[in-house]
Design a protein around this motif. Structure first.
Motif, short mmCIF file in Angstrom:
data_model
loop_
_atom_site.label_atom_id
_atom_site.label_comp_id
_atom_site.label_asym_id
_atom_site.label_seq_id
_atom_site.Cartn_x
_atom_site.Cartn_y
_atom_site.Cartn_z
N GLU A 100 0.87 -1.18 0.00
CA GLU A 100 0.00 0.00 0.00
C GLU A 100 0.90 1.23 0.00
O GLU A 100 1.61 1.49 0.97
N ALA A 101 0.89 1.98 -1.09
CA ALA A 101 1.80 3.12 -1.20
C ALA A 101 1.34 4.03 -2.33
O ALA A 101 0.47 3.67 -3.13
N ASP A 102 1.95 5.20 -2.41
CA ASP A 102 1.68 6.13 -3.49
C ASP A 102 2.05 5.50 -4.83
O ASP A 102 1.43 5.76 -5.86
N ASN A 103 3.07 4.64 -4.81
CA ASN A 103 3.53 4.00 -6.05
C ASN A 103 2.58 2.92 -6.55
O ASN A 103 2.81 2.37 -7.63
N SER A 104 1.51 2.64 -5.81
CA SER A 104 0.49 1.72 -6.32
C SER A 104 -0.12 2.26 -7.61
O SER A 104 -0.49 1.51 -8.51
N ASP A 105 -0.23 3.59 -7.70
CA ASP A 105 -0.75 4.21 -8.92
C ASP A 105 0.17 3.97 -10.10
O ASP A 105 -0.28 3.78 -11.23
N THR A 106 1.47 3.97 -9.84
CA THR A 106 2.44 3.71 -10.90
C THR A 106 2.23 2.31 -11.47
O THR A 106 2.22 2.12 -12.69
N LEU A 107 2.07 1.34 -10.58
CA LEU A 107 1.82 -0.03 -11.04
C LEU A 107 0.52 -0.11 -11.82
O LEU A 107 0.46 -0.78 -12.86
N ALA A 108 -0.52 0.57 -11.34
CA ALA A 108 -1.81 0.52 -12.03
C ALA A 108 -1.69 1.03 -13.46
O ALA A 108 -2.26 0.45 -14.39
N LEU A 109 -0.94 2.11 -13.64
CA LEU A 109 -0.75 2.66 -14.99
C LEU A 109 0.00 1.69 -15.88
O LEU A 109 -0.34 1.50 -17.06
N LEU A 144 6.95 -10.75 -9.73
CA LEU A 144 7.46 -9.40 -9.50
C LEU A 144 6.86 -8.86 -8.21
O LEU A 144 5.85 -9.36 -7.73
N ALA A 145 7.49 -7.82 -7.69
CA ALA A 145 6.97 -7.21 -6.46
C ALA A 145 7.35 -5.74 -6.40
O ALA A 145 8.42 -5.35 -6.87
N ILE A 146 6.47 -4.94 -5.82
CA ILE A 146 6.79 -3.57 -5.46
C ILE A 146 6.84 -3.51 -3.94
O ILE A 146 5.83 -3.75 -3.27
N LEU A 147 8.03 -3.24 -3.42
CA LEU A 147 8.29 -3.26 -1.99
C LEU A 147 8.58 -1.86 -1.49
O LEU A 147 9.08 -1.01 -2.24
N LEU A 148 8.29 -1.62 -0.22
CA LEU A 148 8.51 -0.31 0.39
C LEU A 148 9.75 -0.36 1.28
O LEU A 148 9.85 -1.20 2.18
N THR A 241 2.61 5.54 9.44
CA THR A 241 2.31 5.09 8.09
C THR A 241 2.94 6.04 7.08
O THR A 241 3.53 7.06 7.44
N ILE A 242 2.80 5.69 5.81
CA ILE A 242 3.22 6.60 4.74
C ILE A 242 2.00 7.30 4.18
O ILE A 242 0.88 6.77 4.21
N GLU A 243 2.22 8.49 3.67
CA GLU A 243 1.10 9.32 3.19
C GLU A 243 0.35 8.65 2.04
O GLU A 243 -0.88 8.72 1.96
N GLY A 244 1.10 7.98 1.15
CA GLY A 244 0.47 7.37 -0.01
C GLY A 244 -0.48 6.25 0.31
O GLY A 244 -1.35 5.91 -0.51
N ALA A 245 -0.37 5.66 1.50
CA ALA A 245 -1.26 4.56 1.88
C ALA A 245 -2.60 5.06 2.40
O ALA A 245 -3.55 4.29 2.50
N VAL A 246 -2.69 6.35 2.76
CA VAL A 246 -3.91 6.86 3.40
C VAL A 246 -4.50 8.09 2.72
O VAL A 246 -5.62 8.49 3.03
#
Length: 298
Positions: A100-109, A144-148, A241-246
């Protein structure tokens, strides 16, 4: 002669006006004028008669326009044929984990573009913590994985994503901290905290506060932030938490307050060193191209 120049010339010849052609091509007028001048030098003759803001084709221009139309049509047909060939060739299924992160949007794109280009491609997306995702990636259960960060990545090849993730506290609007613009280390001492169960995150918090982890008042740990919202709203504790998760989930009763001095980490795309399917290799290639970066082998 470049296809790009022929497309520029054909657009100008069709519009009969440099300004309108530049707008259609989404480039500046001086750039387009310079490109047309260079093309005329390459041809060795004027292609346009320029009169009163209107362009008419010379004999050489008329000849080139006919040939350019044929070449551009063939180029378009070739691109379409290659795209259809790629769509037939690239198919299959892959699995990817994402925090859960701001970079989730990057993956979605990235996934949206991949599936649009290759309709026969399918994927499974797992949302979990970096530790859980890393474990599955290590065991070969994920491609693959996107890790924080902070997260151990020595067993993977990684690509650092450029968008930074800012750390802070998620607090109730009734919490005394809610009136502050930032969270200082001293604010954490004595404050009931909800923190990730991941050891690297707890160490990050300890380093920020400047005290051992056991001196912080951590009343509970969690893996995913979703179940913590009601606990924070009811003032059981403030969640680290990180801002991108909330950021997209904040209601009127919750507030995110960043740490100060600022604490930021990155997300990384990670994968194992092994032979990948063409689908996975293509997704990795797109990430590398998008961020113009080379992967790091730990």
């Amino acid at each position: 002669m470049e296809i790009r120049l022929l497309r520029y010339f054909w657009t100008v010849a069709t519009e009969q006006n440099i300004t309108q052609a530049a707008q259609a091509l989404h480039i500046t007028q001086p750039t387009l004028s310079r490109q047309i001048h260079e093309l005329e030098e390459e041809v060795g003759a004027p292609l346009f008669d320029r009169q009163h803001h209107r362009l008419t084709l010379t004999q050489e221009g008329l000849f080139l326009k006919e040939r350019a139309a044929e070449i551009l049509q063939l180029d378009q047909q070739l691109e379409q044929a290659l795209a259809q060939k790629r769509q037939r060739q690239l198919s299959g299924h892959f699995t990817i984990g994402c925090v859960e992160a701001d970079n989730s949007d990057t993956l979605a794109l990235m996934l949206e573009e991949l599936v649009n280009d290759y309709p026969a491609v399918h994927f499974d997306l797992l949302s979990a913590t970096s530790d859980e995702i890393s474990d599955r990636l290590e065991k070969g259960l994920l491609d693959l994985a996107i890790l924080l960060e902070p997260v151990p990545t020595e067993n993977f090849i990684t690509l650092t994503l450029p968008r930074e993730e800012r750390w802070g506290l998620l607090v109730s609007k009734h919490n005394f901290l809610a009136q502050q613009a930032e969270i200082r280390p001293a604010d954490l001492l004595g404050t009931p905290l909800l923190c990730s169960s991941r050891a690297p995150v707890q160490q990050l918090l300890s380093d920020f506060a400047g005290v051992p982890a056991d001196q912080l008042n951590v009343v509970g740990t969690y893996n995913l932030i979703f179940n913590v919202f009601s606990l924070v709203a009811n003032e059981v504790g403030a969640a680290v938490t990180i801002e991108g998760a909330v950021s997209n989930r904040l209601g009127a009763d919750l507030r995110f307050i960043p740490l100060a001095p600022t604490v930021k980490t990155h997300c990384v795309l990670a994968w194992k060193q092994r032979l990948h399917t063409p689908v996975v290799a293509e997704l990795i290639r797109r990430f590398q191209h998008a961020f113009q970066a080379s992967p790091t082998q730990k």
